[in-house]
Design a protein around this motif. Structure first.
Motif, PDB file in Angstrom:
ATOM      1  N   ILE A   1     -33.999 -17.849   0.559  1.00  0.00           N
ATOM      2  CA  ILE A   1     -33.880 -16.587   1.293  1.00  0.00           C
ATOM      3  C   ILE A   1     -35.227 -16.156   1.876  1.00  0.00           C
ATOM      4  CG2 ILE A   1     -34.286 -14.986  -0.639  1.00  0.00           C
ATOM      5  CD1 ILE A   1     -31.855 -13.380   0.572  1.00  0.00           C
ATOM      6  N   LEU A   2     -36.335 -16.596   1.261  1.00  0.00           N
ATOM      7  CA  LEU A   2     -37.640 -16.329   1.859  1.00  0.00           C
ATOM      8  C   LEU A   2     -37.802 -17.134   3.144  1.00  0.00           C
ATOM      9  CD1 LEU A   2     -40.280 -14.809   1.571  1.00  0.00           C
ATOM     10  CD2 LEU A   2     -41.163 -16.710   0.184  1.00  0.00           C
ATOM     11  N   ALA A   3     -37.290 -18.353   3.149  1.00  0.00           N
ATOM     12  CA  ALA A   3     -37.315 -19.173   4.359  1.00  0.00           C
ATOM     13  C   ALA A   3     -36.477 -18.525   5.459  1.00  0.00           C
ATOM     14  CB  ALA A   3     -36.787 -20.575   4.058  1.00  0.00           C
TER      15      ALA A   3
ATOM     16  N   VAL B  30     -26.457 -15.222  -2.977  1.00  0.00           N
ATOM     17  CA  VAL B  30     -25.386 -15.117  -1.979  1.00  0.00           C
ATOM     18  C   VAL B  30     -24.906 -13.676  -1.863  1.00  0.00           C
ATOM     19  CG1 VAL B  30     -23.042 -15.844  -1.365  1.00  0.00           C
ATOM     20  CG2 VAL B  30     -24.657 -17.506  -2.330  1.00  0.00           C
ATOM     21  N   ALA B  31     -24.710 -13.014  -3.005  1.00  0.00           N
ATOM     22  CA  ALA B  31     -24.249 -11.625  -2.983  1.00  0.00           C
ATOM     23  C   ALA B  31     -25.280 -10.713  -2.329  1.00  0.00           C
ATOM     24  CB  ALA B  31     -23.957 -11.151  -4.405  1.00  0.00           C
ATOM     25  N   GLY B  32     -26.558 -10.900  -2.670  1.00  0.00           N
ATOM     26  CA  GLY B  32     -27.610 -10.060  -2.114  1.00  0.00           C
ATOM     27  C   GLY B  32     -27.780 -10.253  -0.626  1.00  0.00           C
ATOM     28  N   TYR B  33     -27.773 -11.500  -0.203  1.00  0.00           N
ATOM     29  CA  TYR B  33     -27.947 -11.764   1.225  1.00  0.00           C
ATOM     30  C   TYR B  33     -26.781 -11.219   2.042  1.00  0.00           C
ATOM     31  CZ  TYR B  33     -27.984 -14.067   5.705  1.00  0.00           C
ATOM     32  OH  TYR B  33     -27.941 -14.299   7.056  1.00  0.00           O
ATOM     33  N   THR B  34     -25.563 -11.479   1.593  1.00  0.00           N
ATOM     34  CA  THR B  34     -24.400 -11.059   2.372  1.00  0.00           C
ATOM     35  C   THR B  34     -24.269  -9.542   2.429  1.00  0.00           C
ATOM     36  OG1 THR B  34     -23.028 -11.383   0.388  1.00  0.00           O
ATOM     37  CG2 THR B  34     -23.083 -13.172   1.980  1.00  0.00           C
TER      38      THR B  34
ATOM     39  N   VAL C  17     -18.279 -10.373   3.943  1.00  0.00           N
ATOM     40  CA  VAL C  17     -17.441  -9.699   2.944  1.00  0.00           C
ATOM     41  C   VAL C  17     -16.825 -10.719   1.987  1.00  0.00           C
ATOM     42  CG1 VAL C  17     -15.359  -8.324   2.594  1.00  0.00           C
ATOM     43  CG2 VAL C  17     -16.951  -7.724   4.425  1.00  0.00           C
ATOM     44  N   VAL C  18     -16.278 -11.794   2.545  1.00  0.00           N
ATOM     45  CA  VAL C  18     -15.632 -12.815   1.714  1.00  0.00           C
ATOM     46  C   VAL C  18     -16.638 -13.456   0.766  1.00  0.00           C
ATOM     47  CG1 VAL C  18     -14.455 -15.053   1.740  1.00  0.00           C
ATOM     48  CG2 VAL C  18     -13.821 -13.283   3.399  1.00  0.00           C
ATOM     49  N   CYS C  19     -17.804 -13.838   1.292  1.00  0.00           N
ATOM     50  CA  CYS C  19     -18.816 -14.487   0.462  1.00  0.00           C
ATOM     51  C   CYS C  19     -19.363 -13.543  -0.603  1.00  0.00           C
ATOM     52  CB  CYS C  19     -19.954 -15.003   1.341  1.00  0.00           C
ATOM     53  SG  CYS C  19     -19.514 -16.421   2.363  1.00  0.00           S
ATOM     54  N   PHE C  20     -19.503 -12.265  -0.258  1.00  0.00           N
ATOM     55  CA  PHE C  20     -20.007 -11.285  -1.226  1.00  0.00           C
ATOM     56  C   PHE C  20     -19.061 -11.162  -2.413  1.00  0.00           C
ATOM     57  CE2 PHE C  20     -20.072  -6.882  -2.807  1.00  0.00           C
ATOM     58  CZ  PHE C  20     -21.397  -6.781  -3.207  1.00  0.00           C
TER      59      PHE C  20
ATOM     60  N   ILE D 204     -17.997 -15.173  -9.100  1.00  0.00           N
ATOM     61  CA  ILE D 204     -18.628 -16.344  -9.716  1.00  0.00           C
ATOM     62  C   ILE D 204     -19.766 -15.927 -10.641  1.00  0.00           C
ATOM     63  CG2 ILE D 204     -20.032 -18.387  -9.226  1.00  0.00           C
ATOM     64  CD1 ILE D 204     -18.349 -18.802  -6.713  1.00  0.00           C
ATOM     65  N   PHE D 205     -20.563 -14.946 -10.212  1.00  0.00           N
ATOM     66  CA  PHE D 205     -21.697 -14.483 -11.013  1.00  0.00           C
ATOM     67  C   PHE D 205     -21.245 -14.027 -12.396  1.00  0.00           C
ATOM     68  CE2 PHE D 205     -24.362 -10.958 -12.530  1.00  0.00           C
ATOM     69  CZ  PHE D 205     -25.601 -11.583 -12.584  1.00  0.00           C
ATOM     70  N   PHE D 206     -20.157 -13.259 -12.445  1.00  0.00           N
ATOM     71  CA  PHE D 206     -19.696 -12.725 -13.728  1.00  0.00           C
ATOM     72  C   PHE D 206     -18.894 -13.737 -14.543  1.00  0.00           C
ATOM     73  CE2 PHE D 206     -20.427  -8.662 -11.446  1.00  0.00           C
ATOM     74  CZ  PHE D 206     -21.277  -8.078 -12.370  1.00  0.00           C
ATOM     75  N   ARG D 207     -18.449 -14.810 -13.914  1.00  0.00           N
ATOM     76  CA  ARG D 207     -17.675 -15.814 -14.635  1.00  0.00           C
ATOM     77  C   ARG D 207     -18.545 -16.965 -15.155  1.00  0.00           C
ATOM     78  NH1 ARG D 207     -12.168 -15.853 -14.336  1.00  0.00           N
ATOM     79  NH2 ARG D 207     -12.148 -18.114 -14.634  1.00  0.00           N
ATOM     80  N   LEU D 208     -19.722 -17.125 -14.574  1.00  0.00           N
ATOM     81  CA  LEU D 208     -20.591 -18.216 -15.020  1.00  0.00           C
ATOM     82  C   LEU D 208     -21.158 -17.934 -16.413  1.00  0.00           C
ATOM     83  CD1 LEU D 208     -22.561 -19.096 -11.744  1.00  0.00           C
ATOM     84  CD2 LEU D 208     -20.906 -20.537 -12.941  1.00  0.00           C
TER      85      LEU D 208
END
Length: 315
Positions: free
Chosen positions: A137-139, A228-232, A260-263, A269-273
């Motif tokens: 994300i820095l790139a 992914v969540a932060g960027y979207t 919206v879909v990716c967020f 996924i974040f909470f299931r991992l």
């Protein structure tokens, strides 16, 4: 009003320079600089977790072409009217340096290519994905300045003091050339600098990811999901500020829908991992086994440079 105009952000007078017959494009330079920064940060983060530095260099060989191809494919598919149809030149599809890389396609195809590589190497993929997320994300933040030079992907007209002035550019023959031409000094419009909004947001997300991983002991792919969540989230806001032409679905810009879909998917996924962080042995079992079997006089610390790795020659 005059003071407000003087405070505006100027666009670069041109985005392409020539060294003899060779064009030097600011957009390409921003992409290259972003890749180098991402590579440097990923190398530091992955080796600090116990990963083999050679794996980072192998991954770079795979992800850079895959990312460029995927990013270009996404852009061409979602903005196909720019390349196909009456008055369009399909060969412009291959002019990547003129701008037009969709981050969604770049990340998707790059991730698939890396997943295959890690499967072949039999090395866990999730720790590397977590290591690469802040650098990625820095790139993206650095790459957004390529849009500034190309005078593209800007927002609606505005009178805010930090508005971006878009210049009228022409080529050597005096024809309108917004990307490859040079400025005449005439301001076409003053707009929201959405490239800057997104770049600043991306830097903030990068710093947040580094902090969150240490604070919450994140691992097993959760840092990447958070990326992914932060960027979207930021992209959703910025995308709704843009006024350039875009493909619409259900009356909405296609990138708004994708955001919206990716967020939502990323949060699920974040909470299931799995929670917690991997040990060094879990990050790269084979490399850690090599270090354990090394002679007692040899260094047991992971190398931060490909030149110091005993497993492969310098490249």
């Amino acid at each position: 009003m005059q003071e407000m105009i003087l405070a505006n952000i100027p666009s670069p007078s041109q985005g392409v320079w020539h060294l003899g017959p060779i064009p030097v494009r600011a957009y390409a330079l921003c992409i290259i600089l972003g890749i180098l920064v991402a590579l440097w940060l990923t190398l530091r983060r992955y080796t600090a977790r116990g990963g083999n530095p050679d794996t980072v260099w192998d991954a770079a060989i795979v992800i850079i072409p895959a990312g460029i191809i995927g990013g270009r494919l996404y852009h061409v598919i979602t903005d196909h009217d720019r390349y196909f149809g009456e008055g369009r030149n399909p060969m412009d599809v291959f002019k990547v340096t003129n701008g037009g890389l969709g981050i969604w396609g770049a990340v998707a195809l790059g991730a698939v290519a890396l997943w295959v590589m890690f499967k072949v190497k039999k090395v866990p993929f999730a720790p590397f994905a977590d290591a690469v997320a802040p650098g990625l994300i820095l790139a993206q933040a650095i790459g957004r300045f390529g849009n500034w030079f190309n005078q593209e992907l800007y927002g609606r007209e505005t009178t805010v003091p930090w508005a971006l002035d878009i210049y009228y550019r022409v080529d050597e023959a005096g024809r309108y050339a917004p990307v490859t031409g040079h400025s005449t000094g005439e301001v076409i419009a003053s707009v929201h600098p959405t490239f800057l909004y997104e770049a600043l947001w991306n830097v903030a997300v990068c710093l947040f990811l580094i902090w969150a991983q240490k604070k919450w002991k994140l691992g097993h792919g959760r840092v990447f999901a958070l990326y992914v969540a932060g960027y979207t989230l930021g992209r959703f806001v910025v995308e709704n500020m843009r006024s350039d032409e875009a493909t619409h679905v259900f009356g909405l810009r296609i990138n708004v829908i994708v955001s919206v879909v990716c967020f939502v998917v990323a949060l699920v996924i974040f909470f299931r991992l799995r929670r917690g962080q991997e040990t060094s042995a879990e990050v790269d079992p084979h490399y850690q086994a090599e270090l354990a079997d090394a002679p007692s006089g040899a260094s047991q610390e992971p190398s931060a440079s490909p030149a110091s790795s005993p497993s492969k020659p310098e490249r």
